[in-house]
Design a protein around this motif. Structure first.
Motif: not given
Length: 168
Positions: A5-8, A10-21
């Motif tokens: 759950v922690a890895i998922a 983090l992966a979702l948060g990083l993907a969302l941040a990259a898409a936003t940027v």
């Protein structure tokens, strides 16, 4: 389970941040790929209706000539281009005089539309994209001056012919 759950998360948060940027960079930070893009404005005029400015029945470009350098208009259109037995659907624009100069678009082969091309009764001309020139005509310089036959989606049953004036 906790680690998964922690890895998922983090992966979702990083993907969302990259898409936003990426979206912010594309639409807010990086400028348009035109010379003088900071001077480019898009003006829309709505036909007569409840939101029309009082007494305005059409946009009079002459009245704003002191602030508008290249008053141009365009309308998107889907064209069905037929060559031999092959028909392809392509997107294009119908434009007014000065469109190419106003955007600072460079014609790499052939010529840009001239003033005479916009006069009533003149032969319609077209500028084609580099990819169409490469894929459909094999980058042949002889494609300039050829006639392409089309039918616009908005005008079914009314074929049109355009002489290729240049390549963008």
């Amino acid at each position: 389970a906790f680690t998964a759950v922690a890895i998922a998360s983090l992966a979702l948060g990083l993907a969302l941040a990259a898409a936003t940027v990426s979206v912010l960079n594309a639409y807010l930070i990086r400028s348009l790929p035109y010379p003088g893009a900071e001077r480019l404005y898009h003006v829309r005029y709505a036909p007569p209706g409840p939101w029309e400015p009082r007494g305005m029945t059409g946009l009079q470009w002459a009245s704003v000539a002191d602030v508008v350098e290249f008053p141009v208009a365009s309308a998107g259109e889907s064209f069905y281009v037929t060559e031999g037995s092959v028909t392809s659907a392509l997107r294009g624009l119908r434009v007014t005089q000065g469109f190419v100069e106003g955007l600072g678009v460079r014609v790499v082969a052939g010529r840009a539309p001239a003033r005479a091309d916009f006069l009533a009764g003149s032969e319609p001309v077209a500028l084609i994209g580099h990819s169409m020139w490469r894929e459909r005509f094999g980058s042949d310089p002889g494609a300039i001056g050829r006639v392409i036959r089309t039918e616009a989606e908005s005008r079914p049953g009314a074929p049109e012919s355009f002489r290729i004036a240049g390549v963008l």
